[in-house]
Design a protein around this motif. Sequence first.
Motif, PDB file in Angstrom:
ATOM      1  N   UNK A   1      33.890  44.939  47.594  1.00 39.55           N
ATOM      2  CA  UNK A   1      33.847  46.168  48.385  1.00 39.55           C
ATOM      3  C   UNK A   1      34.896  46.165  49.490  1.00 39.55           C
ATOM      4  N   UNK A   2      35.058  45.028  50.156  1.00 39.27           N
ATOM      5  CA  UNK A   2      36.060  44.955  51.218  1.00 39.27           C
ATOM      6  C   UNK A   2      37.466  45.122  50.654  1.00 39.27           C
ATOM      7  N   UNK A   3      37.722  44.564  49.483  1.00 39.93           N
ATOM      8  CA  UNK A   3      39.033  44.707  48.837  1.00 39.93           C
ATOM      9  C   UNK A   3      39.344  46.176  48.580  1.00 39.93           C
ATOM     10  N   UNK A   4      38.356  46.895  48.049  1.00 40.59           N
ATOM     11  CA  UNK A   4      38.579  48.284  47.659  1.00 40.59           C
ATOM     12  C   UNK A   4      38.912  49.171  48.855  1.00 40.59           C
ATOM     13  N   UNK A   5      38.347  48.856  50.015  1.00 39.80           N
ATOM     14  CA  UNK A   5      38.577  49.698  51.198  1.00 39.80           C
ATOM     15  C   UNK A   5      39.588  49.085  52.167  1.00 39.80           C
ATOM     16  N   UNK A   6      40.395  48.161  51.670  1.00 46.49           N
ATOM     17  CA  UNK A   6      41.356  47.481  52.535  1.00 46.49           C
ATOM     18  C   UNK A   6      42.352  48.444  53.179  1.00 46.49           C
ATOM     19  N   UNK A   7      42.870  49.385  52.405  1.00 43.54           N
ATOM     20  CA  UNK A   7      43.918  50.261  52.941  1.00 43.54           C
ATOM     21  C   UNK A   7      43.479  51.715  53.016  1.00 43.54           C
ATOM     22  N   UNK A   8      42.199  51.938  53.346  1.00 42.21           N
ATOM     23  CA  UNK A   8      41.727  53.291  53.580  1.00 42.21           C
ATOM     24  C   UNK A   8      40.788  53.317  54.774  1.00 42.21           C
ATOM     25  N   UNK A   9      40.741  54.452  55.449  1.00 47.28           N
ATOM     26  CA  UNK A   9      39.786  54.641  56.542  1.00 47.28           C
ATOM     27  C   UNK A   9      38.886  55.837  56.255  1.00 47.28           C
ATOM     28  N   UNK A  10      38.807  56.222  54.989  1.00 42.14           N
ATOM     29  CA  UNK A  10      37.997  57.357  54.569  1.00 42.14           C
ATOM     30  C   UNK A  10      36.515  56.957  54.554  1.00 42.14           C
ATOM     31  N   UNK A  11      35.684  57.648  55.329  1.00 45.89           N
ATOM     32  CA  UNK A  11      34.263  57.342  55.394  1.00 45.89           C
ATOM     33  C   UNK A  11      33.587  57.442  54.024  1.00 45.89           C
ATOM     34  N   UNK A  12      34.136  58.289  53.150  1.00 47.40           N
ATOM     35  CA  UNK A  12      33.481  58.528  51.873  1.00 47.40           C
ATOM     36  C   UNK A  12      33.752  57.421  50.843  1.00 47.40           C
ATOM     37  N   UNK A  13      34.734  56.590  51.114  1.00 44.98           N
ATOM     38  CA  UNK A  13      35.126  55.577  50.130  1.00 44.98           C
ATOM     39  C   UNK A  13      33.987  54.631  49.738  1.00 44.98           C
ATOM     40  N   UNK A  14      33.238  54.039  50.697  1.00 46.59           N
ATOM     41  CA  UNK A  14      32.156  53.126  50.279  1.00 46.59           C
ATOM     42  C   UNK A  14      31.099  53.800  49.417  1.00 46.59           C
ATOM     43  N   UNK A  15      30.759  55.062  49.755  1.00 48.98           N
ATOM     44  CA  UNK A  15      29.760  55.767  48.966  1.00 48.98           C
ATOM     45  C   UNK A  15      30.235  56.045  47.556  1.00 48.98           C
ATOM     46  N   UNK A  16      31.496  56.451  47.427  1.00 50.58           N
ATOM     47  CA  UNK A  16      32.046  56.730  46.101  1.00 50.58           C
ATOM     48  C   UNK A  16      32.072  55.456  45.268  1.00 50.58           C
ATOM     49  N   UNK A  17      32.550  54.373  45.870  1.00 48.47           N
ATOM     50  CA  UNK A  17      32.632  53.102  45.148  1.00 48.47           C
ATOM     51  C   UNK A  17      31.243  52.611  44.754  1.00 48.47           C
ATOM     52  N   UNK A  18      30.272  52.759  45.660  1.00 48.23           N
ATOM     53  CA  UNK A  18      28.903  52.331  45.364  1.00 48.23           C
ATOM     54  C   UNK A  18      28.349  53.073  44.153  1.00 48.23           C
ATOM     55  N   UNK A  19      28.557  54.394  44.123  1.00 46.16           N
ATOM     56  CA  UNK A  19      28.041  55.176  43.004  1.00 46.16           C
ATOM     57  C   UNK A  19      28.724  54.818  41.689  1.00 46.16           C
ATOM     58  N   UNK A  20      29.997  54.446  41.773  1.00 45.98           N
ATOM     59  CA  UNK A  20      30.731  54.106  40.559  1.00 45.98           C
ATOM     60  C   UNK A  20      30.379  52.717  40.034  1.00 45.98           C
TER      61      UNK A  20
END
Length: 256
Positions: free
Chosen positions: A159-178
């Motif tokens: 999870x930390x890798x996926x959001x390394x170069x983004x500050x979008x609040x929605x990113x963790x939720x999208x990744x979690x659902x996927x």
Amino acid sequence: MIDKVLALYEREMKRFFRSRYMWIMILAQPIMWIIFFGSSFSQVPSEFLQTFFHTNDYIAFIVPGELSVSMMMVGSFSSMSLIQDKRLGYLRRILITPTRKSAIFYAKVLGGMTRGIIQVPIMILVSLALGVTYNIDWLGLIEWLIGLVFLGVGFSSVYAIITTNTSDWQAPGVVSNLLNLPLMFSSTALFPEEFFPSWLKAISNVNPLTYSAELGRDALLYADPPDPLYILYLVAFGVIMLILGSIIVEKYLTVD
């Protein structure tokens, strides 16, 4: 660097312990899984449970699987925390100090893993209160707990890798659902693999959740000797993701 990792990890834990909403999520999620989903087979004849789940109590079957799933799901908190630090400017202030990016990454991963481990005694106590009985192999239990630690490290790293170069609040939720639902249902966390189609069995056989769930059942239900291949698989998963994450974070972590 260890002192910096520990200091940042301490901050992660203080934020966690001071958040009543985080505690509600950590406590309520596994309890609701046990009570509602685990009770869905409460009226099923014991012969059916023995045939399909190799136990007389479906809650006993689901506890190791749900704890494994929880270790995956709380991994998303590492990415949420990282994005929050970016948006609040905390990460920028940290990076102007002699602190390596990988130290930040390690602290986030340890924080995510710890949040998951806290759920282990909670779920076991709740299941005992609901009348579940266990046949514990203590060596297997220790091995399973070690496996859960590395499972949490692995998924927190992902999870930390996926959001390394983004500050979008929605990113963790999208990744979690996927990630979360496909991984959960393609493992043996909720159901045995005997009745999976061949393609789903192939996925289950490489899914870390399967190894953790089966390791937990051997430890809690069947009192079978621990399978060293299971723990080795989980350790390898955690270590590989941690190393990969530290490399990616050092290269690509941004403050925006």
